[in-house]
Write a protein that holds these residues in place. Structure first.
Motif, mmCIF file in Angstrom:
data_model
loop_
_atom_site.group_PDB
_atom_site.id
_atom_site.type_symbol
_atom_site.label_atom_id
_atom_site.label_comp_id
_atom_site.label_asym_id
_atom_site.label_seq_id
_atom_site.Cartn_x
_atom_site.Cartn_y
_atom_site.Cartn_z
ATOM 1 N N GLU A 164 -0.029 4.041 -2.620
ATOM 2 C CA GLU A 164 -0.449 5.404 -2.234
ATOM 3 C C GLU A 164 0.484 6.454 -2.825
ATOM 4 O O GLU A 164 0.028 7.506 -3.271
ATOM 5 C CB GLU A 164 -0.488 5.530 -0.703
ATOM 6 N N ASP A 169 0.804 -1.222 0.000
ATOM 7 C CA ASP A 169 0.000 0.000 0.000
ATOM 8 C C ASP A 169 0.839 1.275 0.000
ATOM 9 O O ASP A 169 0.467 2.261 -0.618
ATOM 10 C CB ASP A 169 -0.916 0.014 1.234
ATOM 11 N N ASN A 217 2.326 -2.786 -8.693
ATOM 12 C CA ASN A 217 2.439 -1.325 -8.797
ATOM 13 C C ASN A 217 3.025 -0.856 -10.130
ATOM 14 O O ASN A 217 3.435 0.301 -10.246
ATOM 15 C CB ASN A 217 3.274 -0.786 -7.636
#
Ligand code: 3PG
Length: 394
Positions: A99, A95, A135
């Motif tokens: 983010e 995360d 990602n």
């Protein structure tokens, strides 16, 4: 293999493997060669509107989050070299990264934390590679110097999404191909360094590929001893005499001429400015050690370099760190640089010591190509396939 030209990177989350395993002292980068090497690729991707996510390792934390092996101190020097801001992200998966990516605009650059903080990196574990891949949309590998490692970020990722070689990787592979892949002949290799034991595979591969092989440095002593020379107190791996003989026989069978030292610069102690003398090989005092080769050898080496159209160099010819035992290395390096500048020689050098030796001789920028890779350059010289490169093949 694909290059950046084959990828559509605009607006894409672009995972870029770079080698930022740079020398560091007290939290400060002491040599930015590897940083400067990856600047063109990062700039190009950023200019093309990619969201650039840099993946790299630092040191060998063995899957533990060791703060002293954080990549954070590299973000500043990297940003300076790029002339663009680089955001540091405290993780390389999960995360925290997602983010950070959500906050990035096209063209932004982020450096992710040490991939080796996770065991899955070195084990190339599928779960870890998937977490990295989560990602990213596309993958660029610009880390030739880590390409001998089959790790998640150097090998695994290439199988998960469109993949390409970065500009530094491309330049490196082109230079290496020109040097040993399909070289202009004659090809001469200069191999030096302390020990034969670390370079057996390399020597065995080279004798089958090059026309001339200059052997220098401490490792030459083992060859001389195998030929019956009494090398006194010189560094010598007597147990490898048989290996040295085998290499010399293989060279002869393959039509590769081996050039060994013809004289020696000897001293009783290994220290800067130590009292020294140049002696013939049959006159090495029993209490002295060879720390460099002498004028007759230098002449033979430069004559061999004169025959070459292509030169591959790894390892110094003497104890170049301690003058005056740098004479042969400096003379040979200058000679190769001169022929390269004249357009008569394609010269490729690599390996940590070799780069330092060429810098010391003041000719690092005069060689056709100098590789910043250590282990990867050696494995390439050994003729081994590099997993990070193989994974990029179409
Ligand atoms: C290097 O510094 O040679 C490369 O970054 C590879 O590092 P490693 O030997 O720890 O894999």
């Amino acid at each position: 293999f694909n290059t950046i030209d084959d990828l559509n990177v605009a607006g894409m989350r672009t995972l870029v493997r770079v080698d930022l395993n740079v020398p560091m002292k007290d939290g400060k980068v002491t040599d930015d060669t590897r940083i400067r090497a990856v600047v063109p690729t990062i700039k190009e991707l950023s200019d093309k509107g990619a969201k650039v996510l840099l993946l790299a390792h630092f040191g060998r934390p063995k899957g533990e989050k060791k703060p002293e092996m954080s990549l954070e101190p590299v973000a500043g020097p990297l940003s300076d070299a790029l002339g663009k801001p680089v955001t540091f992200v405290t993780d390389c998966i999960g995360d925290t990264v997602a983010e950070a990516v959500a906050r990035m605009a096209d063209g932004d650059i982020a450096l992710l934390e040490n991939t080796r903080y996770y065991k899955g990196e070195e084990k190339n574990e599928d779960d870890f590679v998937d977490a990295l891949a989560a990602n990213g949309d596309v993958y660029v590998n610009d880390a030739f110097s880590a390409a001998h490692r089959a790790h998640g970020s150097t090998e695994g990722l290439a199988h998960k999404m469109p993949a390409a070689a970065g500009r530094a990787m491309q330049k490196e592979l082109d230079a290496l191909e020109a040097a040993l892949g399909s070289p202009k002949r004659p090809v001469v290799a200069v191999v030096g360094g302390a020990k034969v034991s670390t370079k057996i595979d390399l020597l065995e591969n080279l004798v089958s590929k090059v026309d001339g092989l200059v052997i220098g440095g401490g490792m030459a002593n083992t060859f001389l001893a195998a030929k019956g020379v009494d090398v006194g107190k010189s560094l010598c791996e007597h147990d490898l005499a048989e290996t040295a003989r085998r290499i010399m026989i293989a060279a002869e069978a393959a039509g590769c001429t081996i050039v060994l030292p013809e004289d020696a610069v000897v001293a009783k102690e290994f220290a800067a400015g130590a009292a020294n003398e140049t002696v013939a090989l049959d006159a090495i005092p029993s209490d002295a050690m060879m720390l460099d080769v002498g004028p007759a050898s230098i002449k033979a080496v430069t004559a061999k370099i004169d025959e070459a159209a292509t030169l591959v160099w790894n390892g110094p010819l003497g104890a170049f760190e301690i003058p005056p035992f740098d004479a042969a290395t400096v003379a040979a390096a200058k000679h190769a640089a001169k022929r390269t500048k004249a357009g008569d020689l394609l010269s490729v050098a690599g390996g940590g010591d070799t780069v330092a030796a060429l810098k010391h001789a003041g000719v690092k920028d005069d060689f056709t190509y100098v590789s910043a890779a250590g282990g990867a350059f050696l494995e390439w010289m050994e003729g081994k396939p590099l997993p990070g490169v193989e994974a990029l093949r179409k």
